[in-house]
Design a protein around this motif. Structure first.
Motif, PDB file in Angstrom:
ATOM      1  N   GLY A 284     -50.062 -16.329  33.121  1.00 19.11           N
ATOM      2  CA  GLY A 284     -49.725 -15.057  33.762  1.00 19.11           C
ATOM      3  C   GLY A 284     -48.293 -14.625  33.580  1.00 19.11           C
ATOM      4  N   PHE A 285     -47.495 -15.375  32.817  1.00 19.78           N
ATOM      5  CA  PHE A 285     -46.079 -15.015  32.660  1.00 19.78           C
ATOM      6  C   PHE A 285     -45.575 -15.442  31.293  1.00 19.78           C
ATOM      7  CE2 PHE A 285     -41.494 -15.807  33.017  1.00 19.78           C
ATOM      8  CZ  PHE A 285     -41.065 -14.588  33.532  1.00 19.78           C
ATOM      9  N   GLN A 286     -44.922 -14.499  30.588  1.00 22.91           N
ATOM     10  CA  GLN A 286     -44.272 -14.759  29.307  1.00 22.91           C
ATOM     11  C   GLN A 286     -42.982 -13.948  29.274  1.00 22.91           C
ATOM     12  OE1 GLN A 286     -45.394 -16.683  26.663  1.00 22.91           O
ATOM     13  NE2 GLN A 286     -47.237 -17.336  27.756  1.00 22.91           N
ATOM     14  N   LEU A 287     -41.875 -14.583  28.914  1.00 14.53           N
ATOM     15  CA  LEU A 287     -40.607 -13.854  28.812  1.00 14.53           C
ATOM     16  C   LEU A 287     -39.643 -14.607  27.916  1.00 14.53           C
ATOM     17  CD1 LEU A 287     -39.198 -11.270  30.076  1.00 14.53           C
ATOM     18  CD2 LEU A 287     -37.928 -12.896  31.478  1.00 14.53           C
ATOM     19  N   TYR A 288     -39.010 -13.865  27.018  1.00 18.56           N
ATOM     20  CA  TYR A 288     -37.862 -14.394  26.284  1.00 18.56           C
ATOM     21  C   TYR A 288     -36.636 -13.812  26.965  1.00 18.56           C
ATOM     22  CZ  TYR A 288     -35.062 -16.063  22.347  1.00 18.56           C
ATOM     23  OH  TYR A 288     -34.152 -16.741  21.568  1.00 18.56           O
ATOM     24  N   GLY A 289     -35.832 -14.681  27.615  1.00 14.34           N
ATOM     25  CA  GLY A 289     -34.777 -14.176  28.475  1.00 14.34           C
ATOM     26  C   GLY A 289     -33.400 -14.699  28.142  1.00 14.34           C
ATOM     27  N   TYR A 290     -32.412 -13.994  28.677  1.00 17.85           N
ATOM     28  CA  TYR A 290     -30.996 -14.328  28.529  1.00 17.85           C
ATOM     29  C   TYR A 290     -30.457 -14.557  29.937  1.00 17.85           C
ATOM     30  CZ  TYR A 290     -31.623 -12.495  23.804  1.00 17.85           C
ATOM     31  OH  TYR A 290     -32.066 -12.279  22.518  1.00 17.85           O
ATOM     32  N   HIS A 291     -30.056 -15.795  30.210  1.00 18.39           N
ATOM     33  CA  HIS A 291     -29.768 -16.217  31.571  1.00 18.39           C
ATOM     34  C   HIS A 291     -28.285 -16.463  31.778  1.00 18.39           C
ATOM     35  CE1 HIS A 291     -34.082 -17.071  32.520  1.00 18.39           C
ATOM     36  NE2 HIS A 291     -34.121 -17.191  31.199  1.00 18.39           N
ATOM     37  N   GLN A 292     -27.820 -16.138  32.978  1.00 22.23           N
ATOM     38  CA  GLN A 292     -26.474 -16.487  33.407  1.00 22.23           C
ATOM     39  C   GLN A 292     -26.500 -17.832  34.123  1.00 22.23           C
ATOM     40  OE1 GLN A 292     -25.618 -13.083  35.852  1.00 22.23           O
ATOM     41  NE2 GLN A 292     -24.678 -11.955  34.178  1.00 22.23           N
ATOM     42  N   PRO A 293     -25.349 -18.472  34.281  1.00 24.00           N
ATOM     43  CA  PRO A 293     -25.318 -19.754  34.989  1.00 24.00           C
ATOM     44  C   PRO A 293     -25.827 -19.636  36.417  1.00 24.00           C
ATOM     45  CG  PRO A 293     -23.252 -19.372  33.822  1.00 24.00           C
ATOM     46  CD  PRO A 293     -24.025 -18.092  33.756  1.00 24.00           C
ATOM     47  N   LEU A 294     -26.699 -20.543  36.797  1.00 25.70           N
ATOM     48  CA  LEU A 294     -27.210 -20.712  38.157  1.00 25.70           C
ATOM     49  C   LEU A 294     -28.163 -19.611  38.591  1.00 25.70           C
ATOM     50  CD1 LEU A 294     -24.007 -22.052  39.947  1.00 25.70           C
ATOM     51  CD2 LEU A 294     -25.871 -23.338  38.925  1.00 25.70           C
ATOM     52  N   ASN A 295     -28.698 -18.854  37.636  1.00 29.05           N
ATOM     53  CA  ASN A 295     -29.678 -17.818  37.965  1.00 29.05           C
ATOM     54  C   ASN A 295     -30.941 -18.046  37.140  1.00 29.05           C
ATOM     55  OD1 ASN A 295     -31.164 -15.500  38.511  1.00 29.05           O
ATOM     56  ND2 ASN A 295     -29.373 -14.168  38.476  1.00 29.05           N
ATOM     57  N   PRO A 296     -32.073 -18.306  37.789  1.00 32.15           N
ATOM     58  CA  PRO A 296     -33.301 -18.583  37.023  1.00 32.15           C
ATOM     59  C   PRO A 296     -33.904 -17.350  36.381  1.00 32.15           C
ATOM     60  CG  PRO A 296     -33.799 -18.527  39.359  1.00 32.15           C
ATOM     61  CD  PRO A 296     -32.305 -18.412  39.242  1.00 32.15           C
ATOM     62  N   PHE A 297     -33.494 -16.155  36.815  1.00 26.57           N
ATOM     63  CA  PHE A 297     -34.116 -14.934  36.333  1.00 26.57           C
ATOM     64  C   PHE A 297     -33.226 -14.288  35.276  1.00 26.57           C
ATOM     65  CE2 PHE A 297     -35.330 -15.142  40.956  1.00 26.57           C
ATOM     66  CZ  PHE A 297     -36.466 -15.900  40.700  1.00 26.57           C
ATOM     67  N   ALA A 298     -33.841 -13.879  34.191  1.00 24.15           N
ATOM     68  CA  ALA A 298     -33.108 -13.336  33.056  1.00 24.15           C
ATOM     69  C   ALA A 298     -32.458 -12.007  33.425  1.00 24.15           C
ATOM     70  CB  ALA A 298     -34.034 -13.165  31.866  1.00 24.15           C
ATOM     71  N   ALA A 299     -31.201 -11.833  33.028  1.00 21.75           N
ATOM     72  CA  ALA A 299     -30.524 -10.549  33.198  1.00 21.75           C
ATOM     73  C   ALA A 299     -30.859  -9.598  32.058  1.00 21.75           C
ATOM     74  CB  ALA A 299     -29.021 -10.754  33.288  1.00 21.75           C
ATOM     75  N   LEU A 300     -31.229 -10.143  30.904  1.00 23.52           N
ATOM     76  CA  LEU A 300     -31.728  -9.396  29.751  1.00 23.52           C
ATOM     77  C   LEU A 300     -33.010 -10.084  29.313  1.00 23.52           C
ATOM     78  CD1 LEU A 300     -28.449  -9.527  27.600  1.00 23.52           C
ATOM     79  CD2 LEU A 300     -29.027  -7.743  29.253  1.00 23.52           C
ATOM     80  N   GLY A 301     -33.977  -9.323  28.780  1.00 21.56           N
ATOM     81  CA  GLY A 301     -35.171 -10.010  28.344  1.00 21.56           C
ATOM     82  C   GLY A 301     -36.210  -9.099  27.727  1.00 21.56           C
ATOM     83  N   GLN A 302     -37.271  -9.744  27.234  1.00 21.64           N
ATOM     84  CA  GLN A 302     -38.381  -9.026  26.629  1.00 21.64           C
ATOM     85  C   GLN A 302     -39.597  -9.952  26.529  1.00 21.64           C
ATOM     86  OE1 GLN A 302     -37.231  -9.455  21.992  1.00 21.64           O
ATOM     87  NE2 GLN A 302     -39.364  -8.935  22.464  1.00 21.64           N
ATOM     88  N   ASN A 303     -40.732  -9.338  26.358  1.00 18.30           N
ATOM     89  CA  ASN A 303     -41.920 -10.041  25.886  1.00 18.30           C
ATOM     90  C   ASN A 303     -42.669  -9.078  24.969  1.00 18.30           C
ATOM     91  OD1 ASN A 303     -43.309  -8.304  27.648  1.00 18.30           O
ATOM     92  ND2 ASN A 303     -43.453  -9.863  29.257  1.00 18.30           N
ATOM     93  N   MET A 304     -43.948  -9.308  24.762  1.00 16.08           N
ATOM     94  CA  MET A 304     -44.700  -8.444  23.853  1.00 16.08           C
ATOM     95  C   MET A 304     -44.969  -7.065  24.444  1.00 16.08           C
ATOM     96  SD  MET A 304     -45.013 -10.414  21.250  1.00 16.08           S
ATOM     97  CE  MET A 304     -46.293  -9.662  20.251  1.00 16.08           C
TER      98      MET A 304
END
Length: 791
Positions: A284-304
């Motif tokens: 149910g989840f796919q993401l290619y992400g760009y992460h900052q230190p200590l944050n699990p959620f991508a600040a930049l990202g994409q999928n299909m």
């Protein structure tokens, strides 16, 4: 002698073996099998040739736990130094020189606000549970592995990472946007000490009544706070947000018929790099992400299905307020018609090798008193800080959790509304063909007529806030008829037409991108989008030079120098490596600024001016105004005009370039004078710079062109300080083959293969392909780390 040589050889071999063993123990493990506590199922981590982990998990909790673990392998020191900076704890490991930085960061109340944010969280929400799993992965890695080299060098004792650390780092990022610290004291000084005529070049409406009277010591202290604020960001060798480009083009304007998204956030260069790339996969989840230190959620990202980038909104979310003090009680200020007590708390700053420093923090009804950071030399006029980061609900954790899953316009709009501080422009597209942009921030309602770019008078209503505007009134666009959206830090327009105060960048960079994207004859592809992203030209130099060229032709008489003037006249304002005109213009711009403005401002305030965005907008206006009072040199008796100052600046420019780069102007190439070195926090000191830093590289581009490789305005040579922290291009006709590049490398571990393996490609304008589809990931896998449940 033979025995001595034999013993020496044995000792050298033993030392080499011991060093190799020591360094080997610090390296990330990217193959084999490891156990990790609290996992529900095994997790596969496949690494590609850039060191990017592709994490495949059976559930999202396991996915985030393993993300924390593998990111800690590569970036544990970055996580540690970032939380120490944000929480005012650097002096504990770096010594007494960092006490002023710690004092400033603590005065911002980021630590206390992090506690408030944690208390607000719904502890049963998926976002909170994901954060806890991620932090657990970091802490499990830290507890079971040798300390990073930097920990050994600095004597850092590991301690668990917490949600308070995550929110503190978010507060630091918000603070790094806050140009008000540098700009408001400067502009208020110009207005109240030099006068309205001097303020005209900044294009700010004159506010004749001023604020509370400030003595000379008050101005000195305010400028000291401004400079301390800037130095805290520069000298830490850590990321600082400066600007950004992002644009999205609808399928009607592309060759593929699908949207193209491009983005390159402009952030201070550092080692390790700002972003940690990772592909996350779970049911149910796919993401290619760009992460900052200590944050699990991508600040930049994409999928299909969708993707997004961001730029800095640059809205003014911080006001400085001069308080009126009760003459009979220095702990009271005038507020809403009566004397109000200021609150005071004490903290201790641990200092390496010295006793702790006791810090008293005061707070007025308007906010924390920020000039107390100067200690005993603090002025008598308290300056309070109102900051939206401390005043808004700001459910930013939930906001980015939803952004990571926002595949429709409605979902993205709703998620953007939860990002209240810092202000961000979120630029988004999906594979269905939708494009959008939202200026995400909670904008304060200020009283009519208040100009928040000056220090406000706390004794009256000017500093009051009347609430916040609803998110629907924020600037935004969804599927505009023109078929594209550009975000480049220029001042945006709100749908209601309301003014949005801010410290915006020049419009030139955005205008350059807009004009090229607006060419209806071009069908955009990933290839010509690369050229747009790597552009090194705007019209700024011509705006400065056009009114000055007649003056230069008048005051320059030497034939050889006249040829240089005509060379500038023919220059198109671009910054390739081989340009000599770029070097000549950049040096002349600084010398002209110094000759015109230093005598009015003095050393300290002039240095503050060089750190503000307002200088960029002021210089073209100054150049075009022959009657500006800035042209008169106050340090000399005769009254100088524009011609004399231009003559002085030109002479200084040629003298300096000949001294720095040689007598032959043909050797004044931009690439020799303009270089990029990626600096590690320990690389700020010699001889560690040779070990930890990456570079130098000859750098194309310049300040406020699309390839925004920016250096501080000053005498040549120039060290690039910030620029594109990554470059991304996604054609949603083929999102699995998006393009990206890291300015340095994926890893922050010294001697790791991925410590600086992308730096040369980055500066040369090359891109790498993102691996997302299963076939591509399998084919591109260099090694596999299997993570299995453990005790």
């Amino acid at each position: 002698m033979k025995r001595s040589l034999t013993v020496l050889a044995v000792l050298i071999a033993a030392a080499a073996a011991g060093g190799a063993w020591y360094l080997h123990g610090k390296q990330p493990q990217r193959s084999g099998e490891i156990t990790l506590g609290h996992l529900q199922q095994p997790v596969s981590v496949r690494y590609d040739d850039r060191g990017v982990p592709h994490i495949q998990a059976g559930n999202q909790q396991d996915m985030y736990r393993v993300l924390g673990y593998v990111q800690a392998q590569d970036r544990l020191f970055q996580m540690e130094i970032m939380r120490r900076l944000a929480r005012g704890e650097l002096a504990e490991v770096l010594g007494p020189k960092l006490v002023p930085t710690d004092t400033l960061l603590r005065s911002l109340r980021i630590r206390e606000q992090a506690d408030v944010y944690v208390a607000r969280q719904d502890k049963q929400s998926p976002a909170w549970q994901a954060l806890q799993a991620y932090l657990d992965g970091i802490n499990q890695y830290q507890a079971t592995h040798p300390r990073p080299i930097e920990f050994d060098v600095l004597g850092i004792k590991p301690r668990p990472f917490t949600a308070q650390d995550t929110f503190s780092v978010a507060g630091y990022m918000a603070y790094s946007f806050a140009a008000a610290f540098r700009t408001e004291p400067l502009l208020t000084y110009v207005r109240d000490q030099l006068g309205p005529d001097y303020l005209k070049i900044f294009d700010i409406a004159w506010h004749p009544q001023g604020v509370l009277p400030l003595a000379e010591d008050d101005w000195k202290s305010l400028n000291s706070v401004a400079r301390l604020s800037q130095h805290a960001l520069e000298q830490a060798g850590l990321p600082q947000f400066e600007g950004s480009n992002a644009w999205v083009i609808s399928g009607a304007r592309t060759a593929s018929g699908k949207p193209i998204l491009a983005g390159d956030p402009h952030i201070r260069f550092s080692v390790p790099a700002v972003w940690y790339e990772a592909q996350l996969s779970a049911p149910g989840f796919q993401l290619y992400g760009y992460h900052q230190p200590l944050n699990p959620f991508a600040a930049l990202g994409q999928n299909m299905d969708f993707g997004w980038s961001l730029t800095m909104f640059q809205n003014d979310d911080l006001d400085l307020v001069a308080e009126k003090v009760n003459p009979a009680n220095p702990n009271q200020v005038w507020y809403h018609g009566q004397w109000a007590d200021m609150q005071a708390t004490t903290q201790q700053i641990a200092v390496k090798g010295e006793p702790p420093v006791t810090l008293t923090l005061r707070r007025s009804p308007h906010g924390p008193i920020i000039n107390d950071v100067l200690g005993k030399v603090a002025p008598s006029t308290p300056i309070a800080m109102w900051w939206s980061f401390l005043e808004s609900e700001n459910p930013i954790l939930q906001g980015f959790y939803e952004i990571n899953r926002a595949d429709t316009l409605d979902k993205m709009r709703n998620a953007a509304a939860k990002v209240q501080s810092p202000g961000l422009n979120l630029v988004w597209a999906n594979a269905r063909g939708d494009i959008g942009w939202w200026a995400a921030a909670q904008l304060p309602i200020r009283p009519d007529g208040v100009q928040p770019m000056f220090i406000l008078d706390g004794s009256g209503p000017d500093a009051d806030k009347l609430g916040f505007y609803p998110f629907s009134t924020n600037p935004h666009e969804e599927n505009p008829a023109r078929g594209f959206i550009v975000s480049a830090n220029f001042q945006p327009l709100a749908p209601t037409g309301m003014a949005i105060p801010g410290y915006y960048n020049l419009a030139d960079r955005g205008q350059q991108l807009f004009s090229q994207l607006n060419d209806a004859s071009v069908k955009w592809t990933a290839q010509n989008t690369q050229a747009l992203q790597l552009g090194t030209r705007t019209g700024y130099a011509q705006r400065v030079l056009t009114p000055l060229l007649p003056v230069l032709r008048q005051v320059v008489t030497d034939p050889g120098e006249k040829a240089l003037v005509e060379q500038l006249a023919q220059w198109k304002g671009d910054y390739p490596l081989d340009s000599t005109s770029a070097t000549l213009f950049n040096e002349f711009l600084y010398d002209l600024t110094y000759a015109a403005m230093h005598d009015e401002l003095g050393n300290a305030m002039f240095e503050t001016l060089l750190s503000t965005r307002d200088l960029d907008s002021a210089l073209p206006r100054l150049a075009a105004d022959p009657d500006s009072p800035w042209w008169d040199d106050r340090s000399s008796p005769p009254h100088e005009g524009r011609a004399e100052i231009v003559r002085m600046a030109w002479r200084t420019t040629l003298e300096h370039l000949r001294s720095a780069l040689g007598n032959d102007p043909a050797q004044w190439q931009w690439g020799k004078a303009h270089t990029l070195t990626h600096e590690h926090p320990l690389g700020m000191q010699q001889p560690l710079d040779r070990l930890f830093n990456v570079g130098p590289f000859a750098a194309p581009g310049s300040h406020e062109v699309p390839n925004n490789q920016s250096a501080k305005l000053g005498p040549a040579p120039w060290k690039v300080s910030y620029g594109p922290s990554t470059r991304r291009i996604i054609d949603f006709a083929d999102p699995a083959h998006a393009l990206t590049i890291n300015p340095v490398g994926q890893s922050g571990v010294l001697f790791d293969a991925h410590y600086g393996d992308q730096a040369k490609d980055y500066i040369e304008g090359k891109y790498r392909q993102v691996l997302m589809q299963e076939g591509d990931v399998a084919k591109g896998t260099v090694s596999t780390l299997n993570v299995v449940p453990g005790p």
